[in-house]
Design an enzyme around this catalytic site. Structure first.
Site, mmCIF file in Angstrom:
data_model
loop_
_atom_site.group_PDB
_atom_site.id
_atom_site.type_symbol
_atom_site.label_atom_id
_atom_site.label_comp_id
_atom_site.label_asym_id
_atom_site.label_seq_id
_atom_site.Cartn_x
_atom_site.Cartn_y
_atom_site.Cartn_z
ATOM 1 N N ARG A 199 0.868 -1.175 0.000
ATOM 2 C CA ARG A 199 0.000 0.000 0.000
ATOM 3 C C ARG A 199 0.909 1.231 0.000
ATOM 4 O O ARG A 199 1.755 1.384 0.881
ATOM 5 C CB ARG A 199 -0.872 0.001 1.252
ATOM 6 C CG ARG A 199 -1.704 1.242 1.315
ATOM 7 C CD ARG A 199 -2.549 1.298 2.554
ATOM 8 N NE ARG A 199 -3.381 2.490 2.508
ATOM 9 C CZ ARG A 199 -3.691 3.217 3.558
ATOM 10 N NH1 ARG A 199 -3.279 2.870 4.754
ATOM 11 N NH2 ARG A 199 -4.445 4.279 3.433
ATOM 12 N N HIS B 132 -7.968 6.867 0.305
ATOM 13 C CA HIS B 132 -8.879 5.719 0.550
ATOM 14 C C HIS B 132 -9.351 5.110 -0.777
ATOM 15 O O HIS B 132 -10.406 4.483 -0.832
ATOM 16 C CB HIS B 132 -10.147 6.130 1.345
ATOM 17 C CG HIS B 132 -9.894 6.648 2.712
ATOM 18 N ND1 HIS B 132 -10.694 7.596 3.298
ATOM 19 C CD2 HIS B 132 -8.948 6.347 3.633
ATOM 20 C CE1 HIS B 132 -10.249 7.878 4.515
ATOM 21 N NE2 HIS B 132 -9.182 7.127 4.736
#
Ligand code: AMP
Length: 411
Positions: free
Chosen positions: A94, A183
């Site tokens: 990530r 997000h």
């Protein structure tokens, strides 16, 4: 194919080893207090499927050492999930900020590492620890493909009118001042899942208009038409938009110079104020945690009740704004720790949205667990709760990059 998914923070390393065959987590864990000198020291909590939890206290002065501890846990004869590191086919990382350059999950090379490093200016708290995790993994597994999956990438298609701030245009051209959104992996996962579930009911989802609300410690809303985002509430940094645990979201920008002059605050003081001391914590004065806020409000604490009220009101305004931006609304999706678990917040946000055709069924909403619809049967807008699964999404995207790589190697 086993994919290791890594989310590397400034003092933590969160991971899942996912078997892509059935998208099942073979092991997951969290190394905490990396490089932090406290009496407690660093520790790793690890659990493999069907095995007893395995907790280790070990000195982890940096991410390199933490990664070694994680690999020991993954291959531990008693508590591990694999016998050898070579059973890991790829690693998905990530990465919070991909700037304008990264619109897709990307194979990590020395060049991409340098590009990600350049984006650190835009996310100084997030990208450097993400890079530390990548470097630690490359050291231990130099021959295993590593893929960066960016939190910002999903929002690449949003149009200019949604991402350019009404500031002098050269600030965008010269300094990259624009909305990027965050997000993205979560919004991508839950909106794809909502479309899939609705398509199974026979609904035409090709142009379906969704507002997805990711409500956790960080919060954001996105407007997604036919799977493509057209707007999102987080901005150049993850401070804009909705009220969050310790971030206040939208406010009059002129408050900042006012406070700097009036209270002699520095840029660092302001950063700290808007990122760490505002939001639910700032208004309530007691907690950033929605469970505490709800309990205190219930017990008569007026500031907690006000924090709850502002949180829901501001999210409701975004739902309305995005319905207008999309020219209609078919679905509202709730996800994140608050979105998935708080019937009171979902109710507070949807209250008064009946004029849009969005009405919650209290019998479905109260105590809802898992994924599905909580709207009234005959309501025009579906209101859905979909637990997010960023790790699964990162594993899928990593596998796609690796499969493409293998296919082009065969050609
Ligand atoms: P996340 O960042 O997605 O892990 O979400 C964390 C937030 O979810 C915190 O504010 C928690 O208080 C909130 N949360 C978790 N469970 C509940 C619950 N049952 N009711 C209300 N809020 C919850």
């Amino acid at each position: 194919m086993n994919i290791l998914v890594l989310n590397s923070g400034s003092s933590s390393l969160k991971y899942q080893l996912i078997d892509l065959e059935n998208e099942e987590a073979l092991a997951k864990g969290l190394a905490e207090r990396i490089g932090v000198r406290t009496a407690e020291g660093s520790c790793l909590m690890h659990e493999a499927k069907g095995k007893k939890p395995y907790n280790v206290s070990a000195d982890m002065p940096n991410h390199d050492v933490a990664m070694d501890v994680v690999f020991q846990a993954l291959t531990d004869p008693e508590a591990g999930a694999i016998r050898d590191i070579c059973e890991i086919s790829a690693v998905g990382h990530r990465v919070v900020h991909g700037g304008e350059g990264f619109s897709q999950p990307t194979l990590i090379t020395n060049e991409t590492l340098a590009e990600i490093d350049k984006c650190s200016e835009l996310a100084p708290l997030h990208n450097p620890p993400n890079l530390a995790g990548i470097r630690a993994c490359r050291r231990v597994m130099p021959d295993v493909p590593q893929v960066a999956v960016f939190d910002t990438a999903f929002f690449t298609p949003i149009p200019k009118r949604a991402y350019i701030y009404a500031l002098p245009y050269n600030l965008y051209k010269e300094y990259g001042v624009r909305r990027y959104g965050f997000h993205g992996t979560s919004h991508r996962y839950v909106t794809a899942r909502a479309r899939k579930l609705l398509a199974q009911t026979g609904m035409d989802v090709s142009e379906i208009k969704i507002v997805s609300c990711h409500l956790g410690n960080g919060c954001s809303a996105s407007a997604v038409v036919g799977g493509k985002p057209i707007d999102t509430s987080l901005g150049m940094t993850p401070a804009e938009g909705l009220v969050m645990g310790t971030r206040g979201g939208d406010m009059d920008p002129a408050i900042i110079p006012f406070l700097m002059r009036r209270l002699d605050m520095t840029p660092d003081d302001i950063d700290n104020l808007i990122n760490k001391k505002s939001g639910l914590l700032g208004v309530s004065g007691t907690s950033s945690d929605m469970r505490d806020i709800e309990a205190k409000a219930e017990a008569g604490d007026e500031r907690a009740a006000l924090a709850f009220d502002i949180f829901c009101y501001r999210a409701r305004k975004y739902v309305g704004a995005y319905a207008a931006a999309m020219g209609g609304i078919d679905v509202i999706v709730f996800t994140g720790g608050i979105g998935q678990n708080s019937p009171a917040v979902r109710n507070g946000i949807c209250e008064g949205l009946g004029f849009l055709g969005a009405e919650i069924d209290p019998r479905k909403n109260d105590g809802f667990r898992g994924e599905g619809s909580i709207s009234k049967d005959n309501a025009r807008v579906r209101i859905m709760v979909i637990p997010t699964d960023e790790e699964k999404m990162i594993a899928r995207e990593t596998a796609e990059v690796v499969s493409d790589l293998m296919a082009s190697a065969r050609r």
